[in-house]
Design a protein around this motif. Structure first.
Motif, PDB file in Angstrom:
ATOM      1  N   GLU A 309      -6.086  -7.449  -1.095  1.00 36.73           N
ATOM      2  CA  GLU A 309      -4.677  -7.067  -0.943  1.00 36.73           C
ATOM      3  C   GLU A 309      -3.968  -7.069  -2.291  1.00 36.73           C
ATOM      4  O   GLU A 309      -3.107  -6.224  -2.545  1.00 36.73           O
ATOM      5  N   LEU A 312      -4.889  -3.831  -4.031  1.00 38.66           N
ATOM      6  CA  LEU A 312      -4.155  -2.712  -3.425  1.00 38.66           C
ATOM      7  C   LEU A 312      -2.695  -2.722  -3.883  1.00 38.66           C
ATOM      8  O   LEU A 312      -2.134  -1.676  -4.260  1.00 38.66           O
ATOM      9  N   ALA A 313      -2.080  -3.921  -3.869  1.00 33.24           N
ATOM     10  CA  ALA A 313      -0.675  -4.011  -4.264  1.00 33.24           C
ATOM     11  C   ALA A 313      -0.503  -3.636  -5.738  1.00 33.24           C
ATOM     12  O   ALA A 313       0.476  -2.981  -6.110  1.00 33.24           O
ATOM     13  N   TRP A 316      -0.540   0.025  -5.997  1.00 38.29           N
ATOM     14  CA  TRP A 316       0.711   0.607  -5.480  1.00 38.29           C
ATOM     15  C   TRP A 316       1.819   0.505  -6.516  1.00 38.29           C
ATOM     16  O   TRP A 316       2.568   1.445  -6.754  1.00 38.29           O
ATOM     17  N   ARG A 347     -10.325   3.105   0.530  1.00 40.29           N
ATOM     18  CA  ARG A 347      -8.920   2.715   0.356  1.00 40.29           C
ATOM     19  C   ARG A 347      -8.422   3.170  -1.019  1.00 40.29           C
ATOM     20  O   ARG A 347      -7.258   3.509  -1.194  1.00 40.29           O
ATOM     21  N   LEU A 354      -4.531   5.459  -4.951  1.00 38.38           N
ATOM     22  CA  LEU A 354      -4.668   4.985  -3.570  1.00 38.38           C
ATOM     23  C   LEU A 354      -4.940   6.151  -2.642  1.00 38.38           C
ATOM     24  O   LEU A 354      -4.354   7.227  -2.806  1.00 38.38           O
ATOM     25  N   ARG A 359      -2.807   3.322   0.754  1.00 36.86           N
ATOM     26  CA  ARG A 359      -1.392   3.253   0.411  1.00 36.86           C
ATOM     27  C   ARG A 359      -0.614   2.537   1.518  1.00 36.86           C
ATOM     28  O   ARG A 359       0.263   1.729   1.255  1.00 36.86           O
ATOM     29  N   ALA A 362      -1.308  -1.147   1.217  1.00 32.64           N
ATOM     30  CA  ALA A 362      -0.697  -1.704   0.008  1.00 32.64           C
ATOM     31  C   ALA A 362       0.807  -1.834   0.182  1.00 32.64           C
ATOM     32  O   ALA A 362       1.411  -2.844  -0.207  1.00 32.64           O
TER      33      ALA A 362
END
Lengths: 431, 256
Positions: A309, A312-313, A316, A347, A354, A359, A362
């Motif tokens: 996570e 992903l963040a 983003w 992902r 992304l 997305r 995220a």
């Protein structure tokens, strides 16, 4: 098939010697496991330990009066010694203000030592081997038999079987009284259930089981048989009937496997049975529903989700300022591994952008993060630069419903809308 | 002859290890109500209840229920101990604990049957715990555990209930639920005695109270008993006399 044939040959060799020894170990272990289950759930393991030692002088006196080590006189002596132990420990606790564990410790070691001294002093007249006191003579059990119809049955097996049957019968008859007393003795006594009798009965049963196990496994190792199967079962199941069943199963399995291993390794059988019980306990600590393995896996899984996570963040936030995820994301090796994994799972796209799915995920992490910063900013008096670290942690635990609640609640506070977090960044809407 | 009091304590004195901790309690409760037993920490409130129920021996005095000794009316008297007094890791489910309330009626021969199961389920439902029947008790919150305890007492179908701190360390929802059930019991004509330490809530919750601090300070209708004067006598700690004398009795010597 040859394995099975080997087992049968082993059990029936030399007049069924191994078979009888194993069966004896199994019945006495099972009886000890049943009684031990009640001791363990009542947190009375220590008193079980004390009794199993303190019965020694009772047995010796019983034998001196003409009984056999596993016979009725010795049993009577043992029960008397057990009750004496409990009474003396109570006395020390009440009159000498000793703590419960110290009182039990003083009494049972003294009585056990007295038993050993008595045994040595009367060695010429008593047919009990001091070595047997410690770890039993399971290998010799098949040679002391009684004639039963057409069958020569080892005396110790017969004794063990009788005790097991007796313990089960009494438990069956007094099940509700035992259960209510074990859980809450005071409340049971108030409504008129015989709580005191149940406790005394349990202590006597402990003494009887110890005597029955005495020839086979000795007074020391019987402690393992009382306590360990129940302690293991307690890790695995949630109700008392199941706990007793599992404890008996474990006891029988350990008795058989312990005996077989001991024969192969040419070592003491009772000791090996106790070792097997210990191995079973260690295994249960690992594999129990709430055991180390389950908890370890859960925390590993959580750690991995957090790393993914975070990556992903990060991607983003990079997109927010028109960039891509850097080749080496934060989080070091774990971060790079996560980025590779997220790319494989679609992902992340090659090049650090992304995917649509990524997305979405995220955005919810970033949304959680910024919502939490906002909420903290309004409800907890923290300086602006203190908001990021807690949000970095909580972002992984906020669910959709809670996010909506936070947002709705803050929309009603005087500060008004929640389009932006305290740092001025936009809070993405719920998807 | 008039009917005897539901509960009567006569000159009840309790000693631990020879030291008196509760002195000469004289108390009679005539009719069903919510009865608070109030006092500071260490005042002997729990001891009073345990003495009445024969859990701790009396050094002096006697206790009667419905005009008879407890041994002749067991089953008509229920007890909910402090939650901390039992091991909540014990391997039973909530419904099993409630079923224990029916055991005294079954004796040795009868097993738990359909009637008992239905009653236990109804009692769990009454305290709002029907959804947790098969949950292991260690996995319940403190308030839920207390409600299971209360359900066990309900299943006992007693006429006099003693509850030791049923509202201590319990969440607000459980507190409401417990208090509602206790009020219902009173309305059904049962006597409910509750050990309670919180003076602020006592005034609004109980019909009658007994103020206890090593002795009975006062007993009667709540508004009369909770007078400023009585509270001062209970909570101002003027009991060095009893404390010191107790130690002297324990040691078998004369006070200085």
């Amino acid at each position: 098939m040859s394995g099975l044939r080997g087992v049968i040959e082993f059990l029936t060799a030399s007049g069924g010697m191994h078979g009888w020894a194993m069966a004896t170990a199994a019945v006495v272990s099972a009886a000890a496991a049943v009684v031990g289950s009640l001791l363990v759930v009542r947190r009375m393991s220590l008193i079980g330990d004390a009794i199993s030692h303190a019965v020694l002088p009772g047995i010796v006196v019983g034998v001196l009066l003409g009984g056999r080590p596993g016979g009725p006189l010795a049993t009577l002596g043992a029960v008397a010694a057990a009750l004496l132990t409990v009474w003396l420990a109570e006395l020390l606790r009440g009159k000498a203000r000793l703590s419960e564990d110290a009182a039990a410790g003083v009494v049972f070691t003294t009585l056990f030592a007295a038993g050993v001294a008595l045994l040595s002093a009367a060695a010429s007249r008593v047919d009990v081997d001091p070595g047997c006191v410690l770890y039993g003579m399971l290998e010799l059990v098949p040679f002391d038999t009684v004639e039963l119809a057409w069958l020569e049955v080892p005396r110790a097996f017969l004794g063990g079987l009788l005790v097991l049957a007796g313990v089960l019968a009494v438990l069956w008859l007094s099940w509700r009284q035992q259960l209510a007393t074990a859980f809450d003795a005071d409340a049971a006594a108030v409504v008129g259930l015989p709580a005191k009798a149940m406790t005394t009965g349990l202590l006597c049963a402990t003494a009887v089981v110890t005597v029955a196990s005495f020839e086979a496994v000795g007074a020391v190792i019987v402690v393992a048989m009382l306590v360990v199967p129940a302690a293991t079962a307690e890790l695995l199941v949630a109700t008392l009937p199941r706990l007793i069943l599992v404890a008996v199963g474990l006891a029988v399995a350990s008795a058989c496997s312990g005996y077989a291993v001991a024969w192969q390794a040419e070592t003491n059988a009772a000791g090996m049975i106790a070792v097997m019980l210990g191995v079973g306990y260690a295994a249960a600590v690992l594999i129990a529903p709430d055991g180390m393995l389950a908890r370890g896996t859960a925390s590993l899984r959580l750690a991995w989700r957090v790393v993914c996570e975070d990556v992903l963040a990060e991607a983003w936030r990079a997109e927010e300022v028109g960039a891509a995820l850097p080749a080496s994301p934060r989080g070091g090796l774990a971060g790079m591994l996560a980025a590779w994994w997220l790319t494989r799972r679609g992902r992340l796209l090659p090049g650090g952008r992304l995917s649509e799915q990524g997305r979405g995920q995220a955005e919810m992490v970033v949304r959680s993060h910024r919502l939490w910063e906002t909420w903290l900013g309004r409800h907890v008096r923290l300086p602006l630069d203190h908001l990021h670290p807690p949000a970095e942690w909580i972002e992984h635990y906020l669910g959709a419903e809670m996010r909506q609640r936070l947002e709705a609640e803050m929309a009603h506070t005087p500060a008004g809308s929640v389009a932006a977090d305290p740092h001025g960044s936009t809070i993405p809407p719920e998807r | 002859m008039s009917t005897p009091p539901l509960l009567e304590l006569h000159d009840v004195t309790v000693a631990y290890h020879g030291r008196p901790v509760l002195w000469h309690v004289d108390l009679a409760v005539e009719s069903p109500c919510l009865y608070g037993i109030i006092g500071p920490n260490g005042a002997g409130k729990s001891t009073l209840v345990k003495a009445a129920l024969g859990i701790v021996p009396l050094a002096d005095g006697w206790v009667k229920f419905f005009g008879e000794p407890l041994d002749r009316v067991r089953g008509r008297v229920g007890y909910v101990p402090q939650r901390e007094s039992v091991d909540w890791d014990f391997p039973v489910r909530a419904i099993d604990v409630v079923l224990m309330g029916t055991y005294h009626r079954l004796g040795w021969m009868r097993r738990v049957g359909r009637a008992e199961r239905e009653l236990a389920a109804a009692c769990l439902d009454r305290v709002g715990m029907a959804d947790f029947a098969t949950r292991q008790i260690g996995r319940l919150s403190g308030g839920q555990q207390q409600r299971v305890f209360l359900a066990r007492a309900l299943a006992q179908q007693a006429e006099i209930y003693f509850l030791d701190e049923p509202l201590a360390g319990v969440d607000a929802q459980s507190q409401q639920q417990i208090f509602r059930v206790l009020s219902e019991l009173r309305d059904e004509g049962k006597l409910v005695l509750i050990v309670h330490h919180d003076l602020r809530t006592a005034a609004s919750w109980f019909d009658r109270v007994a103020l206890v601090d090593m002795r009975l300070v006062a007993a009667g209708p709540t508004e009369e008993v909770l007078s400023r004067e009585n509270l001062a006598r209970t909570y101002s700690g003027h009991l060095e006399v009893l404390d010191e004398l107790g130690r002297a009795v324990e040691a078998g010597r004369r006070t200085p």
